[in-house]
Design a protein around this motif. Structure first.
Motif, PDB file in Angstrom:
ATOM      1  N   GLU A 129      34.787  48.076   2.179  1.00 29.46           N
ATOM      2  CA  GLU A 129      34.761  49.493   2.577  1.00 29.46           C
ATOM      3  C   GLU A 129      35.025  50.379   1.368  1.00 29.46           C
ATOM      4  O   GLU A 129      34.332  51.365   1.127  1.00 29.46           O
ATOM      5  CB  GLU A 129      35.860  49.780   3.607  1.00 29.46           C
ATOM      6  N   ARG A 168      29.570  44.940  11.970  1.00 26.09           N
ATOM      7  CA  ARG A 168      29.919  46.306  12.383  1.00 26.09           C
ATOM      8  C   ARG A 168      30.541  47.095  11.228  1.00 26.09           C
ATOM      9  O   ARG A 168      31.253  48.073  11.448  1.00 26.09           O
ATOM     10  CB  ARG A 168      30.858  46.250  13.593  1.00 26.09           C
ATOM     11  N   ALA A 175      29.265  49.126   9.362  1.00 25.22           N
ATOM     12  CA  ALA A 175      28.804  50.526   9.286  1.00 25.22           C
ATOM     13  C   ALA A 175      29.453  51.406  10.350  1.00 25.22           C
ATOM     14  O   ALA A 175      29.316  52.625  10.308  1.00 25.22           O
ATOM     15  CB  ALA A 175      27.283  50.571   9.428  1.00 25.22           C
ATOM     16  N   GLU A 176      30.161  50.787  11.312  1.00 23.20           N
ATOM     17  CA  GLU A 176      30.729  51.587  12.414  1.00 23.20           C
ATOM     18  C   GLU A 176      32.165  52.006  12.102  1.00 23.20           C
ATOM     19  O   GLU A 176      33.027  51.156  11.895  1.00 23.20           O
ATOM     20  CB  GLU A 176      30.739  50.766  13.713  1.00 23.20           C
ATOM     21  N   ARG A 190      35.839  53.063  12.831  1.00 21.93           N
ATOM     22  CA  ARG A 190      36.775  52.691  13.896  1.00 21.93           C
ATOM     23  C   ARG A 190      37.175  53.882  14.769  1.00 21.93           C
ATOM     24  O   ARG A 190      36.768  54.005  15.897  1.00 21.93           O
ATOM     25  CB  ARG A 190      38.030  52.192  13.214  1.00 21.93           C
ATOM     26  N   ASP A 222      36.824  57.675  14.570  1.00 27.00           N
ATOM     27  CA  ASP A 222      36.282  58.764  13.778  1.00 27.00           C
ATOM     28  C   ASP A 222      37.174  59.976  14.010  1.00 27.00           C
ATOM     29  O   ASP A 222      36.903  60.824  14.840  1.00 27.00           O
ATOM     30  CB  ASP A 222      34.821  59.038  14.124  1.00 27.00           C
ATOM     31  N   ALA A 272      31.597  57.164   6.622  1.00 27.98           N
ATOM     32  CA  ALA A 272      30.425  57.175   7.521  1.00 27.98           C
ATOM     33  C   ALA A 272      29.151  57.442   6.705  1.00 27.98           C
ATOM     34  O   ALA A 272      28.106  56.828   6.948  1.00 27.98           O
ATOM     35  CB  ALA A 272      30.613  58.218   8.614  1.00 27.98           C
ATOM     36  N   ASP A 304      20.922  43.705  18.312  1.00 30.50           N
ATOM     37  CA  ASP A 304      21.588  44.847  17.655  1.00 30.50           C
ATOM     38  C   ASP A 304      21.348  44.911  16.144  1.00 30.50           C
ATOM     39  O   ASP A 304      21.732  45.888  15.507  1.00 30.50           O
ATOM     40  CB  ASP A 304      23.110  44.773  17.878  1.00 30.50           C
ATOM     41  N   ASP A 306      19.733  45.388  12.492  1.00 35.40           N
ATOM     42  CA  ASP A 306      18.774  46.382  11.988  1.00 35.40           C
ATOM     43  C   ASP A 306      17.429  45.732  11.727  1.00 35.40           C
ATOM     44  O   ASP A 306      16.385  46.364  11.850  1.00 35.40           O
ATOM     45  CB  ASP A 306      19.302  46.999  10.685  1.00 35.40           C
ATOM     46  N   SER A 324      36.449  50.513   9.209  1.00 31.79           N
ATOM     47  CA  SER A 324      35.305  50.097  10.038  1.00 31.79           C
ATOM     48  C   SER A 324      35.742  49.092  11.102  1.00 31.79           C
ATOM     49  O   SER A 324      36.823  48.509  11.032  1.00 31.79           O
ATOM     50  CB  SER A 324      34.231  49.476   9.147  1.00 31.79           C
ATOM     51  N   GLN A 325      34.861  48.900  12.057  1.00 26.79           N
ATOM     52  CA  GLN A 325      35.116  47.950  13.142  1.00 26.79           C
ATOM     53  C   GLN A 325      35.027  46.518  12.623  1.00 26.79           C
ATOM     54  O   GLN A 325      34.209  46.226  11.775  1.00 26.79           O
ATOM     55  CB  GLN A 325      34.063  48.115  14.246  1.00 26.79           C
TER      56      GLN A 325
END
Ligand SMILES: Nc1ncnc2c1ncn2[C@@H]1O[C@H](COP(=O)(O)OP(=O)(O)OP(=O)(O)O)[C@@H](O)[C@H]1O
Ligand SMILES: [Mg+2]
Length: 498
Positions: A175, A196, A198-199, A201, A203, A213, A227, A229, A481-482
């Motif tokens: 990260e 995950r 890119a997600e 946790r 926001d 982000a 899911d 890409d 992130s998640q």
């Protein structure tokens, strides 16, 4: 009333205790770089890896304790009627002076450094390049622990026993690299832990979450699930020749007819063609060698693998050669078979190595490295992958290829890969044999600092190498992130209906 003799025993104990409590924490340096010290074992405030201030004649030095052990010594008491010499216990140790002027000293008073003093020293040595904040100093709570991003131009080794927090913490490092640098990354992700990444946790609108982000928009996940890409796929023609033969279990000498048939087919094939369905068609061939080859592929189950793109869509190899995203997560955990995982790993490493002359800096992250580049590969494809990992370890740096490998078992990772790592992130590790092995490999780190890894809690780590000013203990902070790869729920352990 006390028994005869008891009071003299009590007196003796009191004398010893007074003497032991009276030991002043003092340090001596005969070279101005290292120091030896002694201190009372009562209320001992100094600890291995901890930071100290050494004060003498109005001057102070900042140092770190490297070793600390209980010891004993004989002292003259001079007590009337009592024993003239007694044995007392005390703490002794050695340390390193971190800000010294090279002057020697004797009997400097040693006390633990305050968090402010630790912070002041770290601020003074912080790099001019991006600093990656990964948590706080374990022995100086509240002091941010930062890695020098520029130090990632060396290979990095992360290890710790299962559950010590490697994957979580590695995610945190990634990260920070995403948000604070522009380094390209390719992540071999055997347990779908980074799918995950890119997600964000929570926001919470914080500046860091917003910046993360933005940076994470450049993460792309290739996997065999809805899911992802991109589907994690390539063509048989994308696989390098040695791996093609290895995958089909072909030996150029023992299986010369089939090997020649494969060679002929590949020579006749073109990139973009559905070559694997061509292999499928081999089963109908009149030519016995070609038919054999088809049978071999069918028996090995190769024809049914999900990684064959059948000529549709973008191939993983194209993405590696002409990246469309800065960070590529290769979700090996989404593949059905271990053979596919091995082949994809081999293809990633061989493709990066083949394109090394482009000299485009790239961090190659290998989680569970003992499976991707083991010390003893159990199959031919892994053997090839290990060979490429060792080449990248030995020579990749001059082409901008940097490894970040993580494992539970340092002795099970290829020796060349381990020995070429300059940076170390060591999490909890109980095995004495593994710690001894690490001490030998990272000989610039004091073995006693390494030894304390047996006592680490979750997320605690020893950080050493080019990316950290001086080997020390850090507690990893919280992820932005998640996490992926969720643990299997343990609902089965709940009490059933009574
Ligand atoms: N710093 C941390 N803060 C909070 N939770 C953490 C932290 N580090 C790890 N965890 C949690 O602890 C558990 C184990 O961590 P993790 O999966 O990273 O261990 P590991 O060393 O990778 O283990 P393995 O070798 O089995 O893969 C996970 O559920 C993770 O979410
Ligand atoms: Mg893990």
């Amino acid at each position: 009333m006390s028994e005869p003799g008891t009071s003299s025993v009590d007196d003796y104990r009191r004398l010893i205790e007074d003497l032991e409590r009276g030991i002043r924490p003092v340090a001596t340096s005969v070279d101005g770089r290292q120091f030896a010290f002694q201190a009372s074992l009562h209320h001992l405030a100094l600890q291995t890896g901890g930071y100290v201030v050494l004060q003498r004649d109005g001057e102070t030095s900042f140092g770190q304790i490297l070793t600390l052990r209980p010891d004993s010594t004989e002292v003259q008491t001079g007590a009337d009627g009592g024993p003239s010499r007694v044995t007392i216990r005390l703490a002794r140790g050695e340390g390193v002076i971190l800000d010294g002027d090279g002057r020697t000293f004797h009997d400097a008073l040693a006390r633990p450094a305050s968090s402010e003093e630790v912070e002041a020293w770290f601020s003074g040595v912080r790099p001019h390049r991006s600093a990656l904040t990964i948590g706080e100093m374990l022995l100086a709570p509240g002091v941010p622990a930062t890695l020098d991003a520029g130090g990632f131009n060396r290979h990095t080794f992360m290890c710790g026993q299962s559950g010590s927090g490697k994957t979580y913490s590695l995610g945190l490092v990634l990260e920070q690299l995403l948000v604070a640098t522009s380094l390209r990354m390719v992540i071999l992700d055997p347990n779908s832990d980074y799918v995950r990444l890119a997600e964000v946790r929570d926001d919470n609108g914080s500046d860091l979450a917003t910046r993360y982000a933005e940076a994470a928009a450049d993460v792309t996940v290739w996997g065999n699930h809805a899911d992802a890409d991109q589907p994690l796929a390539m063509q048989f023609a994308d696989v390098d020749n040695a791996a093609q033969a290895a995958l089909l279990g072909l030996d150029p000498v023992k299986d010369r007819e089939e090997y020649a048939a494969l060679d002929g087919i590949l020579a006749g094939g073109r990139k973009g063609q559905a070559l694997i369905s061509g292999l499928d068609a081999l089963l109908q061939s009149e030519n016995p060698d070609v038919h054999q080859l088809g049978l071999r592929a069918a028996n090995l189950g190769v024809l049914n693998w999900s990684i064959w793109s059948q000529g549709r869509g973008r191939s993983l190899v194209e993405e590696l050669e002409e990246p469309t995203a800065r960070c590529l997560v290769v979700d090996l955990g989404s593949l059905d078979t271990v053979e596919e995982q091995r082949l994809i790993s081999e293809t990633v490493l061989s493709t990066l190595w083949r394109n090394r002359s482009r000299r485009e800096p790239c961090l190659v992250v290998i989680d569970e490295a003992h499976n991707v580049c083991p010390s003893r590969p159990a199959d031919a494809v892994t053997s090839l992958a290990t060979g490429y990992a060792a080449l990248i370890a030995a020579e990749g740096r001059k082409f901008g290829l940097y490894l970040l490998t993580s494992t539970q078992r340092p002795q099970k990772v290829n020796e060349e890969v381990l020995s070429q790592c300059d940076n170390l992130l060591l999490m909890r590790m109980n095995s004495e044999a593994d710690l001894g092995y690490l001490s030998d490999t990272f000989s610039y780190v004091s073995p006693s600092l390494i030894q304390r890894a047996t006592t680490f809690g979750l997320g605690e780590t020893l950080v050493a190498g080019k990316f950290f000013p001086h080997a020390g203990y850090v507690k990893f902070g919280a992820r932005i992130s998640q996490e992926g790869g969720a643990d299997i729920p343990t609902a089965w352990a709940d009490p059933g209906p009574s």
